[in-house]
Structure formats: C-alpha cells, structure tokens
Write an enzyme that holds these catalytic residues in place. Structure first.
Site, PDB file in Angstrom:
ATOM      1  CG  ASP A  43      -2.104  -0.921   1.064  1.00 18.22           C
ATOM      2  OD1 ASP A  43      -2.194  -1.589   0.026  1.00 18.22           O
ATOM      3  OD2 ASP A  43      -2.935  -0.984   1.998  1.00 18.22           O
ATOM      4  N   GLY A  79      -1.191   5.150 -18.182  1.00 18.64           N
ATOM      5  CA  GLY A  79      -2.032   5.932 -19.082  1.00 18.64           C
ATOM      6  C   GLY A  79      -3.520   5.780 -18.840  1.00 18.64           C
ATOM      7  NE  ARG A  82     -17.853  -7.287 -20.650  1.00 17.65           N
ATOM      8  CZ  ARG A  82     -18.833  -6.803 -21.387  1.00 17.65           C
ATOM      9  NH1 ARG A  82     -19.326  -5.593 -21.120  1.00 17.65           N
ATOM     10  NH2 ARG A  82     -19.334  -7.493 -22.387  1.00 17.65           N
ATOM     11  CD  GLN A 142      -3.653  -4.921  -6.982  1.00 21.01           C
ATOM     12  OE1 GLN A 142      -3.462  -3.717  -6.982  1.00 21.01           O
ATOM     13  NE2 GLN A 142      -4.802  -5.449  -6.611  1.00 21.01           N
TER      14      GLN A 142
HETATM   15  O1  F6P Z   1      -2.276  -4.117   3.514  1.00 23.44           O
HETATM   16  C1  F6P Z   1      -2.136  -4.499   2.209  1.00 23.44           C
HETATM   17  C2  F6P Z   1      -3.429  -5.007   1.625  1.00 23.44           C
HETATM   18  O2  F6P Z   1      -3.083  -5.775   0.506  1.00 23.44           O
HETATM   19  C3  F6P Z   1      -4.446  -3.937   1.272  1.00 23.44           C
HETATM   20  O3  F6P Z   1      -4.174  -3.301   0.054  1.00 23.44           O
HETATM   21  C4  F6P Z   1      -5.729  -4.733   1.254  1.00 23.44           C
HETATM   22  O4  F6P Z   1      -6.835  -3.906   1.499  1.00 23.44           O
HETATM   23  C5  F6P Z   1      -5.525  -5.694   2.386  1.00 23.44           C
HETATM   24  O5  F6P Z   1      -4.122  -5.845   2.519  1.00 23.44           O
HETATM   25  C6  F6P Z   1      -6.162  -7.043   2.185  1.00 23.44           C
HETATM   26  O6  F6P Z   1      -5.972  -7.793   3.335  1.00 23.44           O
HETATM   27  P1  F6P Z   1      -6.228  -9.365   3.432  1.00 23.44           P
HETATM   28  O7  F6P Z   1      -5.148 -10.048   2.627  1.00 23.44           O
HETATM   29  O8  F6P Z   1      -6.097  -9.650   4.882  1.00 23.44           O
HETATM   30  O9  F6P Z   1      -7.552  -9.617   2.860  1.00 23.44           O
END
Ligand code: F6P
Length: 328
Positions: free
Chosen positions: A126, A184, A251, A259
């Site tokens: 994040d 972009g 969509r 990620q």
């Molecule tokens: O803290 C990183 C993060 O990937 C956030 O972007 C996301 O909201 C959260 O963790 C998701 O958490 P979990 O893997 O516990 O569902």
C-alpha cells in the site's frame, strides 16, 4: 546478541529479501538470529526457529514471506500483550526486527514500551507508511498492475470498451496513482480525493468523441469505504455508474491479491536489502523504537512514533499530471 525477526500484516514482495538481509548482516556481526513464524501470533504461540545463512538461501527473488504472516487480534488485547511479554522473555531475544505495515508498527511500539529493543521495517504494497518514500513491495505491486493494464488494453482496444480496474490500497491511492500515471489511465479515483463520477463520465464521452478506442479507469479499492467487505466493491459501483451514464460498453476487473504476489523487482530487492542491513546496525547500536525509512533515495532513521503520527501523503501533482495526459 540474539536477534528475532518476524513479518506481519499483508505480505509484500521483497519481505524475503529483507529477512535474508537481516539474517546475513546479523551473522556477519556474529549474532544469532531466530525467525518468529506468523507474525505476532507466533510470539504468542512461541513459534521460533533458528535461522542460518543457508535457511535464507534462494529466497531473495521469491514473493511472499518464508516466515509466514498473520493479522493477530489477540495481540491487541492486554491479555495478549502480557502473554507476548512472557513468551519473548522465554525466547531470550535481545532485539527484534518487525517487517510490516502500520498495524505491525503499532505492535512494535507496544513491544518497545515493554522494554524490548525493536526496530521496524516498512513492508506493505500500500505504501501508506509515514517517514518513507517507499515501503517494500509497492514497486513490485505497481509493476504487476501495469502488466495487467497492458493485457486489459489489448482486449479493451479490440472491443472498444471502457475498463474499470480496481487496485489495492486499503485507505490509500498510492498504487492507483503510480499505475495511472505510468499506465495511461483516463481517470484515477483514490480515497484521499473527493470523486466526481459525472466528471469521469464526461471525460469518457469526450475521449470516445475524439476517437479513442478504449479507456482505462483506475479505482483504489478503498474509494468508497471498507475494501475487506465482500459485499462491496468500489470498482463495480464505479463501473455500473459509467455504463448507465455514458452507455459505453463497460467491464470491471478487480485485480485483488494478485498484486501481493510475484518476484520482487530490482527496486524492492535493493530497498529490502538496504533496510534489513540498517535494522541490524540499529539494534547493534542499542537504538530502540526506530524505523528504517527511504527518503530522497537514501536510507534514513526515524522513531516509530513519528512514522505512526506522520500521514503518508499521495502526490497530488502526479495525479494532476496523469489527468493532464488524459485530457488532451
Ligand atoms: O495491507 C495491504 C493489503 O493488501 C491492502 O491493500 C488490502 O486492502 C488488504 O491488505 C487485504 O488484506 P487481506 O489479505 O487480509 O484480505
């Protein structure tokens, strides 16, 4: 010195590189190193393993964390904290390195106050940690999003569609802004800035009139509140609005936990190695309640208190530039 290391909260690519750096720098200084499994939960359960140079071999390039991670609610209670103190005393560690996000730093602060020498390393995709320009994992996550956008563009362009791409960022728009600028996007919507969906629709209609075959709209998952609530997806709400108000074939793709995985980039491996090594230096110097940051391309040291009380700010100029790129 006996140094412990744990990873906590959401995992991030590069955490393994940081573990390796802590272990090897500590061994170089003749310390003993122990891994605590599953973050703060591992402290409570006494899950501790000795780490050697070999146990951190072949992990520099791997995503995830060999120490595993967890979000531990028990540690937040006074009983949990008393148990943690007891367990840490049993483990006999003289220093602890904690890699994670703001929740992990709050845990580090509590342990510091109990008298345990603790240093924090920012590790979260994040990038929402104060006192550092970058946290471990952010760069890799943005590159993962860019790779996804490239692929989405192929099909978006073939079908002349609007694609809303929802990216992670619990309460922050760092990933969305970075990927929007470099990928972009037609528009980037983040929790830190009030959104105007009618303006987004106008921009899309304008683009279609100009002959643009497709549009990518990036939405940070936390745009409309709690992203962990399964009933709720900011991306789908935005997508539905766009479809209804522009008539464009729309969509939605929610990139989700993809990620959080993958091989760390050069930048994350370097950042993790520099931060891990510095954390050991700090422990050896007897420094406590510190976090390692990366500011203006240099490793810098801050207090954990300062990191927790400083809000990580998104770069509004970058957001504006991304909008300018899309507007002409
Ligand atoms: O803290 C990183 C993060 O990937 C956030 O972007 C996301 O909201 C959260 O963790 C998701 O958490 P979990 O893997 O516990 O569902």
């Amino acid at each position: 010195m006996k140094i412990g290391i744990l990873t906590s909260g959401g995992d991030a690519p590069g955490m393994n590189a940081a573990i390796r750096a802590v272990v090897r720098k500590a061994l170089y200084h003749n310390c003993k190193v122990y891994g605590i499994k599953r973050g703060f939960a591992g402290i409570l359960n006494g899950e501790i393993v000795p780490l050697s140079s070999r146990s951190v071999g072949d992990i520099l390039q791997r995503g995830g964390t060999i120490l595993k991670s967890a979000r531990c609610t028990e540690f937040k209670t006074p009983e949990g904290q008393a148990k943690a103190k007891e367990q840490l005393e049993k483990m006999g560690l003289n220093g602890l390195v904690i890699i994670g996000g703001d929740g992990s730093f709050r845990g580090a602060q509590i342990l510091n106050r109990m008298g345990f020498l603790t240093v924090g390393i920012p590790g979260t995709i994040d990038n929402d940690i104060g006192c550092t320009d970058y946290s471990i994992g952010f760069d890799t996550a943005v590159n993962t999003v860019l790779d996804a956008i490239n692929k989405i563009r192929d099909t978006a362009s073939s079908h002349s569609r609007v694609y809303v791409v929802e990216v992670m960022g619990k309460n922050s728009g760092f990933i969305a802004i970075a990927a929007g600028l470099a990928g972009g996007a037609e528009a980037v919507l983040v929790p830190e800035v009030p959104y105007d969906l009618d303006a987004v629709c106008k921009q899309i209609v304008k683009s279609i009139k100009k002959g643009k075959a497709h549009s990518i709209i990036l939405v940070a998952e936390g745009l409309m509140g709690d992203p962990v609530n399964m009933e709720h997806s900011s991306g789908f709400i935005v997508g539905k609005y766009i479809q209804t108000h522009t008539g464009a074939d729309t969509r939605v793709t929610v990139l989700g936990h993809i990620q959080r995985g993958g091989n760390p980039t050069f930048f994350d491996r370097k950042l993790a190695t520099l931060m891990g090594a510095k954390a050991v230096d700090l422990l050896l110097a007897g420094e406590t309640e510190k976090m390692v940051g990366f500011v203006n391309n240099r490793i810098e040291v801050f207090s954990i208190d300062e990191a927790l009380s400083t809000k990580a700010k998104i770069n509004l100029e970058e957001l504006e530039l991304s909008n300018i790129m899309a507007s002409v």
